[in-house]
Design an enzyme around this catalytic site. Structure first.
Site, short mmCIF file in Angstrom:
data_model
loop_
_atom_site.label_atom_id
_atom_site.label_comp_id
_atom_site.label_asym_id
_atom_site.label_seq_id
_atom_site.Cartn_x
_atom_site.Cartn_y
_atom_site.Cartn_z
N ARG A 1 -2.38 -7.24 -6.63
CA ARG A 1 -2.61 -6.08 -7.18
C ARG A 1 -3.07 -5.53 -8.01
NH1 ARG A 1 1.23 -2.40 -4.36
NH2 ARG A 1 1.25 -0.67 -5.95
N ARG B 1 4.59 -10.22 -5.71
CA ARG B 1 4.10 -9.73 -4.24
C ARG B 1 2.55 -10.46 -4.56
NH1 ARG B 1 4.33 -2.94 -4.41
NH2 ARG B 1 3.49 -3.36 -6.08
N ARG C 1 5.18 12.34 -4.96
CA ARG C 1 5.92 11.60 -6.16
C ARG C 1 5.71 12.83 -7.02
NH1 ARG C 1 3.67 6.85 -4.87
NH2 ARG C 1 4.07 4.87 -6.56
N ARG D 1 3.83 2.32 -15.00
CA ARG D 1 3.81 2.88 -13.79
C ARG D 1 5.75 3.21 -13.37
NH1 ARG D 1 2.14 -1.32 -9.73
NH2 ARG D 1 3.16 -0.34 -7.91
N LYS E 1 9.65 0.42 -1.30
CA LYS E 1 9.90 2.18 -0.29
C LYS E 1 9.03 1.26 0.49
CE LYS E 1 7.83 3.95 -2.97
NZ LYS E 1 7.56 2.87 -4.94
P1 AP5 Z 1 6.98 -2.85 -1.83
O1 AP5 Z 1 7.87 -2.40 -0.38
O2 AP5 Z 1 6.03 -3.62 -1.93
O3 AP5 Z 1 7.53 -1.88 -2.77
P2 AP5 Z 1 7.38 -0.65 -2.61
O4 AP5 Z 1 7.60 0.21 -3.82
O5 AP5 Z 1 6.41 0.07 -1.87
O6 AP5 Z 1 6.16 -0.86 -4.25
P3 AP5 Z 1 5.16 -0.22 -4.68
O7 AP5 Z 1 4.39 -0.97 -5.60
O8 AP5 Z 1 3.89 -0.26 -3.12
O9 AP5 Z 1 4.94 1.52 -5.22
P4 AP5 Z 1 4.21 2.54 -6.23
O10 AP5 Z 1 4.88 3.60 -5.24
O11 AP5 Z 1 3.73 1.78 -7.35
O12 AP5 Z 1 2.45 1.92 -5.49
P5 AP5 Z 1 2.13 2.95 -4.16
O13 AP5 Z 1 0.97 2.09 -3.63
O14 AP5 Z 1 2.92 3.82 -3.16
O15 AP5 Z 1 8.25 -4.45 -2.71
C1 AP5 Z 1 7.51 -5.07 -3.50
C2 AP5 Z 1 7.66 -6.01 -4.35
O16 AP5 Z 1 9.48 -6.81 -3.16
C3 AP5 Z 1 7.45 -7.59 -2.75
O17 AP5 Z 1 6.50 -8.14 -2.92
C4 AP5 Z 1 8.63 -7.14 -1.54
O18 AP5 Z 1 7.68 -8.09 -0.62
C5 AP5 Z 1 9.53 -7.38 -2.62
N1 AP5 Z 1 10.84 -6.94 -1.94
C6 AP5 Z 1 11.05 -5.60 -1.44
N2 AP5 Z 1 12.53 -5.16 -0.82
C7 AP5 Z 1 12.81 -6.70 -1.10
C8 AP5 Z 1 14.06 -7.16 -1.86
N3 AP5 Z 1 15.05 -6.04 -1.07
N4 AP5 Z 1 14.64 -7.73 -2.41
C9 AP5 Z 1 14.08 -8.78 -2.50
N5 AP5 Z 1 12.61 -8.18 -2.73
C10 AP5 Z 1 12.54 -7.50 -2.41
O19 AP5 Z 1 1.12 3.80 -5.00
C11 AP5 Z 1 -0.13 2.91 -5.85
C12 AP5 Z 1 -0.80 4.39 -6.67
O20 AP5 Z 1 -1.35 5.13 -6.44
C13 AP5 Z 1 0.36 4.85 -7.93
O21 AP5 Z 1 0.58 4.32 -8.79
C14 AP5 Z 1 -0.29 6.02 -7.65
O22 AP5 Z 1 -2.02 5.79 -9.08
C15 AP5 Z 1 -1.40 5.69 -6.37
N6 AP5 Z 1 -0.77 7.00 -5.65
C16 AP5 Z 1 -0.42 6.95 -4.64
N7 AP5 Z 1 0.97 7.87 -4.40
C17 AP5 Z 1 0.83 8.75 -4.71
C18 AP5 Z 1 0.49 10.26 -4.87
N8 AP5 Z 1 1.31 10.49 -3.40
N9 AP5 Z 1 0.97 11.19 -5.76
C19 AP5 Z 1 -0.46 10.39 -7.06
N10 AP5 Z 1 -1.13 9.16 -6.92
C20 AP5 Z 1 -0.31 8.24 -5.99
MG MG Z 2 4.25 -0.06 -1.50
#
Ligand code: AP5
Ligand code: MG
Length: 213
Positions: free
Chosen positions: A160, A127, A88, A171, A13
């Site tokens: 991370r 990552r 979410r 997660r 994402k």
């Molecule tokens: P990446 O692009 O980093 O993936 P992502 O979907 O952004 O993954 P996140 O781990 O950031 O998602 P998340 O939803 O768990 O975390 P968030 O920060 O939102 O890609 C992942 C890896 O794969 C990278 O290394 C990339 O280079 C690689 N990659 C990408 N595309 C690829 C491809 N096509 N092929 C190969 N490799 C590829 O949230 C973290 C925490 O914050 C949550 O757990 C929660 O506790 C809290 N939080 C955040 N938002 C909320 C909310 N709205 N409500 C409640 N809690 C929240």
């Molecule tokens: Mg992300």
């Protein structure tokens, strides 16, 4: 254009949201990045959010919703934005819907980046993230120019805290329980577009651009 990114943790994402933001010249708004910046700066919000994030749990809606609504009310979001990691939960989606409809507005597209759980666990361990500017790398797929250093801002890259295998599984469980129902929510509204997130990231982006046109 107002876009929401849906998909499991690690589906890509953030990677795709950055590319969308650049192409369409709209801000990339990531609640995860906002929380991580607060943790890094030692704010009260950061300390509260960290307790949940480190366990792979969601930060409570009360904390999250306000931050997001404040952010999208800023001047730079006037012509649209791409939301990454929000909503979410169904209640978060309902609050966003209500806030937008009060302004006579709505979400134009919800892009679901579809990646099976097996692929996710493999991706996360590789990552590396920059906690300063939010840039994301992968030791195999997207390595930085200098190992361990962010190309954009020169800060140190880290694994991370929530990318440890046990936490990744939590997660994923939380995603299936609380976030996946949003796919049906946005499908019913007629704005859902699903793309295959297992492809090379440039091919995923191409599929998204096609879906947006
Ligand atoms: P990446 O692009 O980093 O993936 P992502 O979907 O952004 O993954 P996140 O781990 O950031 O998602 P998340 O939803 O768990 O975390 P968030 O920060 O939102 O890609 C992942 C890896 O794969 C990278 O290394 C990339 O280079 C690689 N990659 C990408 N595309 C690829 C491809 N096509 N092929 C190969 N490799 C590829 O949230 C973290 C925490 O914050 C949550 O757990 C929660 O506790 C809290 N939080 C955040 N938002 C909320 C909310 N709205 N409500 C409640 N809690 C929240
Ligand atoms: Mg992300």
């Amino acid at each position: 254009m107002k876009i929401i990114m849906l998909g499991a943790p690690g589906a890509g994402k953030g990677t795709q949201a950055k590319m969308i933001a650049e192409k369409y010249e709209i801000p990339h708004v990531s609640t995860g990045d906002i929380f991580r910046a607060n943790i890094k700066n030692g704010t009260q919000l950061g300390m509260e959010a960290k307790q949940y994030m480190d366990q792979g749990l969601l930060v409570p809606d009360e904390l999250t919703v306000k931050i997001l609504l404040d952010r999208v009310a800023k001047e730079d979001c006037k012509n649209g934005y791409v939301l990454d990691g929000f909503p979410r939960t169904i209640p978060q989606a309902e609050v966003l819907d209500k806030a937008l409809s009060e302004l006579g507005d709505k979400i134009d597209y919800a892009i679901n980046v579809d990646v099976p759980d097996e692929n996710i666990v493999r991706r996360m361990g590789g990552r590396r993230a920059c906690l300063s500017c939010g840039a994301t790398y992968h030791i195999e797929h997207v390595p930085p120019k200098t190992e361990g250093i962010c190309d954009s801002c020169g800060q140190e890259l880290v694994l991370r805290d929530d990318d440890k295998p046990e936490t990744v599984q939590n997660r994923l469980n939380v995603y299936h329980e609380q976030t996946q129902p949003l796919i049906e929510f946005y499908s019913k509204k007629g704005v859902l577009q699903t793309v295959d997130g297992t492809m090379d990231m440039n091919d995923v982006f191409e599929a998204i651009v096609t879906a947006l046109s």
